[in-house]
Write an enzyme that holds these catalytic residues in place. Structure first.
Site, PDB file in Angstrom:
ATOM      1  N   GLU A  37      -7.036   4.353  55.343  1.00 13.00           N
ATOM      2  CA  GLU A  37      -5.347   3.605  53.333  1.00 13.00           C
ATOM      3  C   GLU A  37      -4.735   2.917  54.172  1.00 13.00           C
ATOM      4  O   GLU A  37      -3.806   2.961  54.386  1.00 13.00           O
ATOM      5  CB  GLU A  37      -5.316   4.745  53.270  1.00 13.00           C
ATOM      6  CG  GLU A  37      -5.626   6.500  52.731  1.00 13.00           C
ATOM      7  CD  GLU A  37      -5.181   6.810  51.657  1.00 13.00           C
ATOM      8  OE1 GLU A  37      -5.008   6.664  50.170  1.00 13.00           O
ATOM      9  OE2 GLU A  37      -3.745   7.307  52.195  1.00 13.00           O
ATOM     10  N   HIS A  76      -1.302  11.366  56.184  1.00 11.77           N
ATOM     11  CA  HIS A  76      -0.905  10.454  54.987  1.00 11.77           C
ATOM     12  C   HIS A  76       0.235   8.813  54.507  1.00 11.77           C
ATOM     13  O   HIS A  76       1.641   9.591  55.603  1.00 11.77           O
ATOM     14  CB  HIS A  76      -0.427  11.072  53.241  1.00 11.77           C
ATOM     15  CG  HIS A  76      -0.548  10.078  52.431  1.00 11.77           C
ATOM     16  ND1 HIS A  76       0.585   9.528  51.913  1.00 11.77           N
ATOM     17  CD2 HIS A  76      -1.614  10.035  51.537  1.00 11.77           C
ATOM     18  CE1 HIS A  76      -0.085   8.538  51.130  1.00 11.77           C
ATOM     19  NE2 HIS A  76      -1.091   8.832  50.501  1.00 11.77           N
ATOM     20  N   GLY A  81      -0.925   2.295  46.059  1.00 16.98           N
ATOM     21  CA  GLY A  81       0.085   1.802  44.765  1.00 16.98           C
ATOM     22  C   GLY A  81      -0.285   1.214  44.248  1.00 16.98           C
ATOM     23  O   GLY A  81       1.001  -0.424  43.672  1.00 16.98           O
ATOM     24  N   ASN A 123      -6.024  12.908  45.396  1.00 17.78           N
ATOM     25  CA  ASN A 123      -4.238  13.104  46.044  1.00 17.78           C
ATOM     26  C   ASN A 123      -3.745  13.004  44.740  1.00 17.78           C
ATOM     27  O   ASN A 123      -3.522  12.354  44.665  1.00 17.78           O
ATOM     28  CB  ASN A 123      -4.610  12.151  46.919  1.00 17.78           C
ATOM     29  CG  ASN A 123      -2.786  12.679  47.578  1.00 17.78           C
ATOM     30  OD1 ASN A 123      -2.658  13.621  47.082  1.00 17.78           O
ATOM     31  ND2 ASN A 123      -2.614  11.770  48.555  1.00 17.78           N
ATOM     32  N   TRP A 124      -3.082  14.309  44.311  1.00 10.77           N
ATOM     33  CA  TRP A 124      -2.200  14.207  42.388  1.00 10.77           C
ATOM     34  C   TRP A 124      -1.158  14.315  43.043  1.00 10.77           C
ATOM     35  O   TRP A 124      -0.011  13.827  42.537  1.00 10.77           O
ATOM     36  CB  TRP A 124      -2.479  15.260  42.082  1.00 10.77           C
ATOM     37  CG  TRP A 124      -3.678  15.875  41.161  1.00 10.77           C
ATOM     38  CD1 TRP A 124      -4.618  14.990  41.157  1.00 10.77           C
ATOM     39  CD2 TRP A 124      -4.251  17.054  40.660  1.00 10.77           C
ATOM     40  NE1 TRP A 124      -5.819  15.593  40.201  1.00 10.77           N
ATOM     41  CE2 TRP A 124      -4.979  16.818  40.213  1.00 10.77           C
ATOM     42  CE3 TRP A 124      -3.323  18.239  40.272  1.00 10.77           C
ATOM     43  CZ2 TRP A 124      -5.901  18.109  38.921  1.00 10.77           C
ATOM     44  CZ3 TRP A 124      -4.269  19.411  39.205  1.00 10.77           C
ATOM     45  CH2 TRP A 124      -4.789  18.936  38.897  1.00 10.77           C
ATOM     46  N   LYS A 125      -0.492  14.128  44.571  1.00  5.40           N
ATOM     47  CA  LYS A 125       1.230  13.447  45.254  1.00  5.40           C
ATOM     48  C   LYS A 125       1.815  14.495  44.512  1.00  5.40           C
ATOM     49  O   LYS A 125       1.285  16.387  44.204  1.00  5.40           O
ATOM     50  CB  LYS A 125       0.963  12.482  45.056  1.00  5.40           C
ATOM     51  CG  LYS A 125      -0.313  11.400  45.694  1.00  5.40           C
ATOM     52  CD  LYS A 125       0.545  10.215  46.117  1.00  5.40           C
ATOM     53  CE  LYS A 125      -0.938   8.577  46.799  1.00  5.40           C
ATOM     54  NZ  LYS A 125      -0.231   8.238  46.747  1.00  5.40           N
ATOM     55  N   GLY A 179      -5.667   8.137  44.678  1.00  5.46           N
ATOM     56  CA  GLY A 179      -4.758   8.966  43.918  1.00  5.46           C
ATOM     57  C   GLY A 179      -4.480   8.440  41.803  1.00  5.46           C
ATOM     58  O   GLY A 179      -4.941   9.087  41.412  1.00  5.46           O
TER      59      GLY A 179
HETATM   60  P1  13P Z   1      -3.553   4.941  44.765  1.00  2.46           P
HETATM   61  O1  13P Z   1      -4.906   5.217  44.676  1.00  2.46           O
HETATM   62  O2  13P Z   1      -2.555   5.197  43.870  1.00  2.46           O
HETATM   63  O3  13P Z   1      -3.065   3.444  45.010  1.00  2.46           O
HETATM   64  O4  13P Z   1      -2.881   6.131  45.804  1.00  2.46           O
HETATM   65  C1  13P Z   1      -3.756   6.335  47.303  1.00  2.46           C
HETATM   66  C2  13P Z   1      -3.428   7.543  48.125  1.00  2.46           C
HETATM   67  O5  13P Z   1      -2.507   7.024  48.285  1.00  2.46           O
HETATM   68  C3  13P Z   1      -4.684   8.645  48.186  1.00  2.46           C
HETATM   69  O6  13P Z   1      -3.807   9.077  48.909  1.00  2.46           O
END
Ligand code: 13P
Length: 252
Positions: free
Chosen positions: A167, A97, A173, A11-13, A233
């Site tokens: 999640e 999400h 994060g 998930n590149w956000k 992420g």
């Molecule tokens: P991180 O791997 O950066 O903690 O993020 C997880 C996430 O939100 C994936 O959708």
């Protein structure tokens, strides 16, 4: 019975900054996929990069979107519909999400999106997760309620197009993930909820984990956590680390 493939989703956000970087990242992953046999990999870039990456998708990695509107088309400024996505070889859509729930998405809206996405032939990666863990274990009820509402009126025939991504918000994060033992308990609980809701059809639904997954914990989380893969992420933005995670999961 043939063993189900594992799943690693990046998930590149709202990253990276440029199309050039996005292409570079996708090309690195594509190259590494030659040696990967038992794992499906999904890259979920921002909408604006989908069309450029779609020519690379399909044979090596799959393409995913980070959201979709449930209407096929119409006056919805700034939105992208589930049906518009399919022309870019998008096979997966992340829905529910916590970062989008925080922007105001309700369980009801998420359910509408899920039904549109699976009805349109794509797979919905449905994120569920508690913000805190209370000592009474009420967070289990919270997860049950999120799943129940997400799957309301989803046709049983389409359940193999559903992935549940556990999640926990407190791990996203963060600098530590859930423990493998806690993940294992949650995975068993989620599978029980799915069985109660969907009966025999629940067997096609994968459960994966997201929240500070990295190359150090990937193996133990999937192996001891009793999940079918990871939703990654930050580490999905660093080609070398993400490829390492894919290889570790594929070796399980
Ligand atoms: P991180 O791997 O950066 O903690 O993020 C997880 C996430 O939100 C994936 O959708």
């Amino acid at each position: 019975m043939k063993k189900q493939k594992k799943l690693v989703v990046g998930n590149w956000k709202m990253n990276p900054q440029s199309l050039e970087e996005a292409k570079k990242l996708a090309t690195s992953v594509k190259r590494a996929m030659r040696g990967i046999k038992k794992t499906n990999v999904v890259l979920c870039p921002p909408f604006i990069y989908l069309s450029s990456l779609s020519s690379s998708a399909g044979n090596s990695f799959f393409l995913g979107a980070q959201n979709a509107n449930y209407e096929a088309l119409g006056p919805f400024t700034g939105e992208v519909s589930f049906s518009e996505l399919s022309q870019f070889k998008v096979d997966y859509v992340i829905l529910g999400h916590s970062e989008r729930r925080k922007m105001g998405e309700s369980d009801e809206l998420i359910n509408k999106k899920i039904r549109a996405v699976v009805g349109g032939g794509m797979t919905a990666i449905i994120c569920v997760g508690e913000s805190v863990r209370d000592i009474n274990g009420d967070f289990y009820n919270f997860i049950k309620q999120q799943i129940t509402s997400a799957l309301k009126d989803v046709s049983k025939k389409l359940l193999d197009q559903i992935v549940i991504a556990y999640e926990p918000i407190w791990a996203i994060g963060a600098s530590a993930p859930v423990s493998p033992a806690e993940l294992c308990e949650m995975s068993i609980f989620i599978k029980k909820v799915l069985k109660d809701l969907c009966g025999a059809f629940s067997g096609g639904i994968k459960v994966i984990y997201g929240g500070d997954a990295d190359k150090v914990n990937a193996d133990i989380l999937v192996r001891d956590g009793n999940v079918s893969g990871l939703l990654v992420g930050r580490e999905s933005l660093r080609a070398k680390d993400f490829i390492e995670i894919i290889k570790l999961v594929d070796a399980i």
